[in-house]
Design a protein around this motif. Structure first.
Motif, mmCIF file in Angstrom:
data_model
loop_
_atom_site.group_PDB
_atom_site.id
_atom_site.type_symbol
_atom_site.label_atom_id
_atom_site.label_comp_id
_atom_site.label_asym_id
_atom_site.label_seq_id
_atom_site.Cartn_x
_atom_site.Cartn_y
_atom_site.Cartn_z
ATOM 1 N N ALA A 159 0.832 -1.210 0.000
ATOM 2 C CA ALA A 159 0.000 0.000 0.000
ATOM 3 C C ALA A 159 0.864 1.257 0.000
ATOM 4 O O ALA A 159 0.604 2.214 -0.741
ATOM 5 C CB ALA A 159 -0.942 -0.012 1.198
ATOM 6 N N GLY A 160 1.901 1.265 0.817
ATOM 7 C CA GLY A 160 2.802 2.419 0.837
ATOM 8 C C GLY A 160 3.556 2.580 -0.467
ATOM 9 O O GLY A 160 3.783 3.709 -0.928
ATOM 10 N N ALA A 161 3.945 1.451 -1.090
ATOM 11 C CA ALA A 161 4.648 1.533 -2.370
ATOM 12 C C ALA A 161 3.761 2.140 -3.454
ATOM 13 O O ALA A 161 4.242 2.905 -4.303
ATOM 14 C CB ALA A 161 5.118 0.140 -2.787
ATOM 15 N N ARG A 162 2.463 1.818 -3.427
ATOM 16 C CA ARG A 162 1.558 2.406 -4.430
ATOM 17 C C ARG A 162 1.412 3.913 -4.221
ATOM 18 O O ARG A 162 1.348 4.677 -5.195
ATOM 19 C CB ARG A 162 0.195 1.721 -4.351
ATOM 20 N N VAL A 163 1.350 4.347 -2.970
ATOM 21 C CA VAL A 163 1.261 5.786 -2.701
ATOM 22 C C VAL A 163 2.535 6.498 -3.156
ATOM 23 O O VAL A 163 2.489 7.574 -3.771
ATOM 24 C CB VAL A 163 0.993 6.034 -1.208
ATOM 25 N N LEU A 164 3.696 5.891 -2.874
ATOM 26 C CA LEU A 164 4.953 6.497 -3.301
ATOM 27 C C LEU A 164 5.065 6.528 -4.825
ATOM 28 O O LEU A 164 5.655 7.457 -5.391
ATOM 29 C CB LEU A 164 6.129 5.722 -2.702
ATOM 30 N N ALA A 165 4.495 5.522 -5.489
ATOM 31 C CA ALA A 165 4.491 5.539 -6.948
ATOM 32 C C ALA A 165 3.671 6.705 -7.486
ATOM 33 O O ALA A 165 4.055 7.352 -8.468
ATOM 34 C CB ALA A 165 3.960 4.213 -7.485
ATOM 35 N N ARG A 166 2.546 6.982 -6.824
ATOM 36 C CA ARG A 166 1.742 8.150 -7.247
ATOM 37 C C ARG A 166 2.497 9.447 -7.002
ATOM 38 O O ARG A 166 2.444 10.375 -7.833
ATOM 39 C CB ARG A 166 0.404 8.151 -6.505
ATOM 40 N N VAL A 167 3.206 9.524 -5.888
ATOM 41 C CA VAL A 167 4.005 10.723 -5.606
ATOM 42 C C VAL A 167 5.096 10.891 -6.662
ATOM 43 O O VAL A 167 5.369 12.007 -7.127
ATOM 44 C CB VAL A 167 4.605 10.645 -4.195
ATOM 45 N N ARG A 168 5.712 9.773 -7.062
ATOM 46 C CA ARG A 168 6.757 9.841 -8.084
ATOM 47 C C ARG A 168 6.186 10.328 -9.406
ATOM 48 O O ARG A 168 6.817 11.139 -10.106
ATOM 49 C CB ARG A 168 7.400 8.469 -8.242
ATOM 50 N N ARG A 169 4.994 9.870 -9.763
ATOM 51 C CA ARG A 169 4.381 10.343 -11.018
ATOM 52 C C ARG A 169 4.102 11.846 -10.952
ATOM 53 O O ARG A 169 4.293 12.569 -11.939
ATOM 54 C CB ARG A 169 3.094 9.569 -11.277
ATOM 55 N N ARG A 170 3.631 12.309 -9.816
ATOM 56 C CA ARG A 170 3.374 13.745 -9.679
ATOM 57 C C ARG A 170 4.667 14.551 -9.750
ATOM 58 O O ARG A 170 4.685 15.677 -10.287
ATOM 59 C CB ARG A 170 2.656 14.010 -8.365
ATOM 60 N N LEU A 171 5.738 14.000 -9.217
ATOM 61 C CA LEU A 171 7.020 14.693 -9.311
ATOM 62 C C LEU A 171 7.487 14.780 -10.762
ATOM 63 O O LEU A 171 8.037 15.806 -11.179
ATOM 64 C CB LEU A 171 8.072 13.972 -8.461
ATOM 65 N N VAL A 172 7.268 13.731 -11.538
ATOM 66 C CA VAL A 172 7.629 13.775 -12.958
ATOM 67 C C VAL A 172 6.844 14.866 -13.665
ATOM 68 O O VAL A 172 7.401 15.659 -14.446
ATOM 69 C CB VAL A 172 7.376 12.405 -13.615
ATOM 70 N N ALA A 173 5.532 14.930 -13.401
ATOM 71 C CA ALA A 173 4.718 15.983 -14.020
ATOM 72 C C ALA A 173 5.171 17.362 -13.560
ATOM 73 O O ALA A 173 5.232 18.307 -14.366
ATOM 74 C CB ALA A 173 3.246 15.766 -13.673
#
Length: 387
Positions: free
Chosen positions: A94-108
């Motif tokens: 669950a935490g890895a999925r949240v961090l993946a979303r944060v990483r996508r937002r950082l890319v944007a």
């Protein structure tokens, strides 16, 4: 038949994504003009490698995989600074999925910042600037999605594969310019540099020191379990960061005074060796390895468990790290020395570092992709026995 179809499908997906990526790096952004550095400028080649050579036209995928490369490193820094993100890392899937979303937002976000910077330096009006920002930001997000498609359905890590694609698109014209300036000497020198760097990198990457480990036998009922010999593998971790860091430290004096004196080359080699040794030594904890062996009932023959085992493993590991650091210094030295012999300009250090990073990266991506293909083949081969 299913194995061949699966491999064929993964290969086609990877090649299709690469074609789309290169098309996006050829499609110009509307209503925008840029002033790229001159072809002979030392920063031009580095920027072309990072962005796929789209400085002259500023395509939709103008930033290439640069935001995808920078976002994970920025996220690691934020995890150290923000306790909430550090807690998510220990929450499992669950935490890895949240961090993946944060990483996508950082890319944007990085794509948006780069687009705004392009608009501000280009002097566009509001409407044209808005179109440019929208196109470049959308391009950065789409590149992220392409990397995820390769990672999930293709071969290898998507970011590394697309970076490899844009690097290979930039290298041939640069080698042609080098040949036009220096003739066949460039071909001979680059052949020696490529061959020697590739061989040393493969030997260091594939080599390992196997420390034998014996597990104690345990009686469960009337049956004996354990007692089979095994080993603890030690490898030298490959990385380009020592060469880049050493180049950054020497870039100012090199740009000011040139790289004609052999002392600069020797200093660069020594810095790479020191940084590579420090990086590898910090990442490995032999006390943890020795404690894990004690927990599972394993021991190194002839060495007492506990602290003596940790000291022995640390002794073996430091010797391997020292040899690997020396090889890293040699690998970093070969391109710099070769380009210095060709007298390509006042900054062969920057070009040599770029060549070394590219070659090591090409070898590492090729090895990783080969291992993944072999792993998939083995998985398909033994899948009927696991049902």
């Amino acid at each position: 038949m299913n194995e061949r179809a699966s491999l064929r499908r993964r290969i086609l997906v990877t090649l299709g994504v690469i074609v789309l990526f290169r098309l996006g790096q050829s499609l110009p952004t509307p209503q925008v003009t840029v002033r790229a550095p001159e072809i002979g400028h030392p920063l031009r080649w580095i920027l072309d490698l990072l962005t796929g050579g789209g400085l002259a036209t500023l395509p939709v995928f103008a930033f290439g995989v640069l935001p995808c490369l920078a976002a994970p490193r920025l996220l690691r820094g934020l995890i150290v600074l923000i306790p909430r993100l550090a807690a998510l890392r220990s929450e499992g899937g669950a935490g890895a999925r949240v961090l993946a979303r944060v990483r996508r937002r950082l890319v944007a976000g990085l794509g948006l910042l780069g687009a705004v910077g392009v608009v501000l330096t280009g002097g566009q009006d509001v409407l044209d600037g808005a179109v440019t920002v929208a196109c470049l930001t959308a391009g950065a997000v789409l590149v992220l999605r392409l990397t995820e498609v390769i990672t999930d359905r293709g071969f290898g890590d998507g970011v590394r594969i697309l970076l490899l694609a844009q690097v290979l698109a930039v290298l041939p014209p640069e080698f042609l310019r080098l040949y036009e300036r220096t003739g066949w000497a460039a071909v001979a020198v680059m052949a020696v540099v490529t061959l020697s760097t590739t061989v040393i990198t493969i030997v260091v990457a594939q080599g390992q020191r196997r420390v034998p480990v014996q597990y104690a036998k345990r009686m469960i009922g009337r049956r004996a379990f354990g007692g089979t010999p095994s080993y603890v593998p030690f490898r030298f971790p490959q990385a380009n960061s020592p060469a880049v860091l050493a180049a950054v430290l020497l870039s100012v004096p090199v740009l000011l005074f040139g790289l004609g004196h052999p002392g600069w080359i020797a200093g660069y080699c020594v810095l790479v060796c020191l940084f590579a040794f420090a990086r590898a030594a910090v990442r490995q904890d032999m006390d943890k390895v020795a404690g894990e062996l004690v927990r599972v009932g394993g021991f190194v023959p002839g060495i007492r468990p506990g602290n003596p085992t940790a000291e022995y493993l640390d002794y073996v590991n430091r010797r391997i790290i020292a040899f690997g650091a020396l090889c890293s210094g040699v690998v970093a030295l070969i391109p710099v020395a070769g380009l210095a012999l060709l007298d390509v300009g006042p900054t062969p250090l920057l070009a040599g570092v770029a060549v070394q990073v590219v070659l090591v990266f090409l070898v590492s991506v090729s090895l990783d992709t080969t291992r993944q293909i072999e792993s998939l083949r083995r998985q398909r081969r033994y899948e009927p026995f696991l049902r």
